[in-house]
Motif scaffolding. Structure first.
Motif: not given
Length: 316
Positions: A228-251
């Motif tokens: 109810v009071v604004r709280r700050f979480d210091r860890f940010n994953i805004r710029d994290l990006g992955t790609w999943i190909d048709p063989e299920q590989t995560i890049i």
């Protein structure tokens, strides 16, 4: 809670660190979950698998939605992926490194299979909703490539509602199961990337799903929290990006590195997570709007297959 029945259950699940691990062993893990059903309505019930956020199963969030859904005529299976793997008391970064998206996908689809096999559940009307980390999982369960990996039958989720999920993975094969997807975010939430969100929503549309991509103005992350009071979480994953190909590989999109084990996952996260953080704040007005969207979306999901457009009756 007289209008809601509740029990703790264990559901067989798998434990793949990455997608390509799935099916390499037949060993199962007992998944901790909470099962909510309407106490005053007869079965069979439509159902919802609830995928938790990185904060774990909370009274104010996952358990609140479990009760809310049961009060509106749905069975709700609240999945606890972190407790299942012994990380329920760990700090958020430790959870994120050790309990992967592949594990949480296995858990969501394990919930689908478990519910679909029950005689008290309408197997054609099982939806998936999720919060933050679980919101990202909820979007991923809409893709046919991932459904086909984890589900040997034709069972699929009837609808998907993602609450403030990060915009990390995209799929090269963006074909979906065709189920509707509602993606809900706050304008002031710095934990997702707006342009990438639009690309993900377009992927889902191009893949065959009807998509509502809604960003609420003047709204922070986790508007349905107990903050109810604004709280700050210091860890940010805004710029994290992955790609999943048709063989299920995560890049890892930033480095081009394949994510195959703990070390490569740790390097990916360390290379993209920032300390810019984001804020969380409860907003009951937005919560009322998203409750309406939730009920509308899951009522529409699977309605054609079941032959009815009417939502289930609300418990008296």
């Amino acid at each position: 809670m007289d209008d809601v029945s509740y029990e703790r259950v264990q559901v067989p699940t798998a434990n793949p660190f990455v997608l390509t691990d799935y099916g390499q062993t037949h060993t199962t893990t007992p998944m901790a979950a909470e099962f909510y059903t309407p106490a005053t309505l007869p079965p069979p019930y439509p159902a919802v698998v609830v995928s938790e956020g990185l904060g774990g199963v909370k009274n104010a969030r996952e358990r609140r939605y479990g009760r809310f859904l049961a009060q509106h005529g749905y069975a709700a299976l609240v999945v606890d992926s972190f407790k299942t793997r012994g990380f329920e008391n760990a700090a958020h970064p430790i959870r994120a490194i050790n309990v992967t998206e592949s594990m949480m996908l296995a858990d969501a689809f394990a919930g689908l299979r478990w519910l679909a096999e029950r005689p008290d559940i309408d197997a054609g009307r099982i939806s998936n909703i999720g919060f933050s980390y679980g919101g990202m999982i909820c979007v991923l369960t809409a893709y046919e490539q991932l459904r086909r990996l984890f589900v040997p039958t034709h069972d699929k989720f009837a609808a998907h509602v993602s609450y403030y999920g990060p915009t990390v993975p995209r799929l090269e094969d963006y074909a979906t199961t065709g189920a509707p997807v509602a993606i809900l975010n706050g304008e002031l939430d710095n934990n997702f990337h707006p342009k990438r969100l639009d690309m993900i929503a377009q992927d889902l549309k191009n893949g065959g799903s009807e998509v509502e991509n809604i960003v609420f103005p003047d709204t922070y992350h986790q508007w349905d929290s107990d903050d109810v009071v604004r709280r700050f979480d210091r860890f940010n994953i805004r710029d994290l990006g992955t790609w999943i190909d048709p063989e299920q590989t995560i890049i890892d999109e930033k480095s081009g590195r394949k994510i195959t084990n703990f070390a490569t996952r740790l390097m990916m996260i360390a290379g993209s997570v920032s300390l810019k953080g984001f804020h969380l704040l409860r907003d009951e007005a937005v919560m009322r709007k998203t409750d309406e969207i939730l009920l509308r979306t899951i009522a529409a999901g699977g309605a054609q297959d079941s032959g009815t457009l009417d939502p289930p009756a609300r418990c008296a």
